[in-house]
Every structure is written in C-alpha cells, then in structure tokens.
Write a protein that holds these residues in place. Structure first.
Motif, PDB file in Angstrom:
ATOM      1  N   THR A   1     -38.669  30.653 -17.470  1.00  0.00           N
ATOM      2  CA  THR A   1     -37.400  31.255 -17.059  1.00  0.00           C
ATOM      3  C   THR A   1     -36.266  30.236 -16.912  1.00  0.00           C
ATOM      4  O   THR A   1     -35.197  30.429 -17.490  1.00  0.00           O
ATOM      5  CB  THR A   1     -37.581  32.073 -15.765  1.00  0.00           C
ATOM      6  N   PRO A   2     -36.444  29.155 -16.141  1.00  0.00           N
ATOM      7  CA  PRO A   2     -35.320  28.209 -15.988  1.00  0.00           C
ATOM      8  C   PRO A   2     -34.886  27.587 -17.319  1.00  0.00           C
ATOM      9  O   PRO A   2     -33.692  27.419 -17.559  1.00  0.00           O
ATOM     10  CB  PRO A   2     -35.858  27.142 -15.034  1.00  0.00           C
ATOM     11  N   ALA A   3     -35.837  27.278 -18.181  1.00  0.00           N
ATOM     12  CA  ALA A   3     -35.492  26.660 -19.464  1.00  0.00           C
ATOM     13  C   ALA A   3     -34.723  27.647 -20.344  1.00  0.00           C
ATOM     14  O   ALA A   3     -33.725  27.278 -20.979  1.00  0.00           O
ATOM     15  CB  ALA A   3     -36.745  26.173 -20.177  1.00  0.00           C
ATOM     16  N   VAL A   4     -35.162  28.899 -20.397  1.00  0.00           N
ATOM     17  CA  VAL A   4     -34.457  29.902 -21.193  1.00  0.00           C
ATOM     18  C   VAL A   4     -33.037  30.073 -20.668  1.00  0.00           C
ATOM     19  O   VAL A   4     -32.071  30.075 -21.432  1.00  0.00           O
ATOM     20  CB  VAL A   4     -35.219  31.249 -21.215  1.00  0.00           C
TER      21      VAL A   4
ATOM     22  N   ALA B   1     -34.738  29.399 -27.672  1.00  0.00           N
ATOM     23  CA  ALA B   1     -35.149  30.716 -27.184  1.00  0.00           C
ATOM     24  C   ALA B   1     -34.508  31.791 -28.053  1.00  0.00           C
ATOM     25  O   ALA B   1     -33.407  31.611 -28.572  1.00  0.00           O
ATOM     26  CB  ALA B   1     -34.732  30.894 -25.731  1.00  0.00           C
ATOM     27  N   ALA B   2     -35.224  32.887 -28.194  1.00  0.00           N
ATOM     28  CA  ALA B   2     -34.711  34.021 -28.962  1.00  0.00           C
ATOM     29  C   ALA B   2     -35.276  35.303 -28.371  1.00  0.00           C
ATOM     30  O   ALA B   2     -36.333  35.294 -27.743  1.00  0.00           O
ATOM     31  CB  ALA B   2     -35.112  33.900 -30.429  1.00  0.00           C
TER      32      ALA B   2
ATOM     33  N   GLU C   1     -36.850  40.140 -17.759  1.00  0.00           N
ATOM     34  CA  GLU C   1     -36.995  40.363 -19.194  1.00  0.00           C
ATOM     35  C   GLU C   1     -38.249  39.688 -19.748  1.00  0.00           C
ATOM     36  O   GLU C   1     -38.946  40.264 -20.585  1.00  0.00           O
ATOM     37  CB  GLU C   1     -35.751  39.868 -19.936  1.00  0.00           C
ATOM     38  N   ILE C   2     -38.552  38.481 -19.271  1.00  0.00           N
ATOM     39  CA  ILE C   2     -39.763  37.788 -19.713  1.00  0.00           C
ATOM     40  C   ILE C   2     -40.998  38.572 -19.269  1.00  0.00           C
ATOM     41  O   ILE C   2     -41.992  38.643 -19.994  1.00  0.00           O
ATOM     42  CB  ILE C   2     -39.794  36.336 -19.196  1.00  0.00           C
TER      43      ILE C   2
ATOM     44  N   SER D   1     -22.728  34.114 -16.430  1.00  0.00           N
ATOM     45  CA  SER D   1     -23.171  34.763 -15.191  1.00  0.00           C
ATOM     46  C   SER D   1     -23.864  36.096 -15.479  1.00  0.00           C
ATOM     47  O   SER D   1     -24.803  36.470 -14.792  1.00  0.00           O
ATOM     48  CB  SER D   1     -22.013  34.952 -14.214  1.00  0.00           C
ATOM     49  N   GLN D   2     -23.438  36.809 -16.517  1.00  0.00           N
ATOM     50  CA  GLN D   2     -24.061  38.087 -16.878  1.00  0.00           C
ATOM     51  C   GLN D   2     -25.399  37.906 -17.574  1.00  0.00           C
ATOM     52  O   GLN D   2     -26.351  38.632 -17.295  1.00  0.00           O
ATOM     53  CB  GLN D   2     -23.145  38.884 -17.823  1.00  0.00           C
ATOM     54  N   GLN D   3     -25.487  36.960 -18.478  1.00  0.00           N
ATOM     55  CA  GLN D   3     -26.648  36.872 -19.354  1.00  0.00           C
ATOM     56  C   GLN D   3     -27.691  35.837 -18.957  1.00  0.00           C
ATOM     57  O   GLN D   3     -28.805  35.877 -19.479  1.00  0.00           O
ATOM     58  CB  GLN D   3     -26.178  36.584 -20.787  1.00  0.00           C
ATOM     59  N   CYS D   4     -27.347  34.926 -18.084  1.00  0.00           N
ATOM     60  CA  CYS D   4     -28.244  33.797 -17.832  1.00  0.00           C
ATOM     61  C   CYS D   4     -28.823  33.746 -16.429  1.00  0.00           C
ATOM     62  O   CYS D   4     -29.416  32.730 -16.053  1.00  0.00           O
ATOM     63  CB  CYS D   4     -27.509  32.485 -18.125  1.00  0.00           C
TER      64      CYS D   4
END
Length: 164
Positions: A14-17, A80-81, A54-55, A43-46
């Motif tokens: 999670t933190p890396a993504v 990441a994708a 999501e993961i 702020s919205q996506q990360c």
C-alpha cells in the motif's frame, strides 16, 4: 535493468503504490494542470485507506481486477497498475505508473502486458485509458503500444483505445 516481476499487490504494498502514483502525478502533470489541481488528484487517488481497500478487493467484480505491482529482484516496488472491465468486452486501464528512475526500462510495458492479460481472461476485446490532458506525457508510450485516440473522448478527458 535486471529482471522485473509483476504480481498482484498485497496489503504491505500500500505505501509503495501510494507513493508511486503520487510521484507520477506530480512529475507528469504539475506543469500541465497546475500544482493545486495535481495535489487535489493526489489527495483523491493516493490515500492509504483508499489504496489499501482497493488492494484488498482484487477481482471483486469485473469492473475492478486489482492493483498490480512491478518489483525488482530484491522486492522493491518500482511500478503499479490497475485495471478492470468497464463494460462487456472493454477493458479499462485505470492507472499505470513507474518510478522516475525506472522509466524507459520496460517496466511500464510489463505492467501493461499484465493488465492486458487480466482483461483478456475476462473477455476484453478492446482496451481503453482516459488521460488527464490532451498533451499527456503518456501519449508516446500509449501510441507505441497501439493505442489511438478514441471517438468517445471528451474535451477535458481524452481517451485512447486499442484492440487486444
């Protein structure tokens, strides 16, 4: 660049993504969209909570097939994708990001191939991606991989598509 492994993301990624997506947004779009617009996107996506959720839900439905990560031999996440099936027969690439130091070394291509493979297993016949700007820095990469401007593009969110 050595061997790159692409795998389904796990919670510890999670933190890396989050970091890779945020870095990619900032590096690619600050000049195009302006710093405040990019920070809103970050702020919205990360957010860690969003990405962790999501993961934790890969394959929860065809609309969401999950996050994939590209790692080096020592396990460092360098890309990441994410993707899914937006509608029957049509895959959507929701995110495709590579750390700055690893761009132009095949990492993005490896991630795109993995997302495509997921979508093909879910009966995709075409693949689309929405861009943040007409002058998006991803256009040359996408063009090399067979993406072309899609007819349904909106003025503010150009879309590219290809047959798979």
């Amino acid at each position: 660049m050595g061997q790159v492994d692409v795998r389904l993301a796990v919670e510890s990624d999670t933190p890396a993504v989050s970091r890779i997506v945020a870095e990619s947004l900032r590096n690619s779009y600050s000049d195009l969209l302006g710093k405040s617009a990019v920070e809103r996107l970050v702020s919205q996506q990360c957010s860690l909570a969003r990405i962790r959720t999501e993961i934790g839900a890969p394959g929860s439905g065809p609309g969401w097939l999950g996050w994939l990560v590209a790692t080096t031999a020592d396990g460092t996440v360098i890309g990441a994708a994410a993707g899914g099936i937006a509608e029957a027969g049509s895959g959507e690439v929701y995110s495709l990001c590579v750390t700055g130091a690893h761009r132009r070394h095949g990492v993005g291509s490896s991630l795109l191939t993995a997302v495509t493979d997921q979508q093909l297993k879910n009966e995709a016949r075409q693949q689309r991606i929405s861009l943040l700007a007409a002058q998006d820095p991803a256009v040359p990469f996408l063009s090399r991989h067979g993406f072309r401007p899609a007819e349904e593009s909106a003025a503010d969110r150009p879309r590219y598509a290809r047959a798979v």
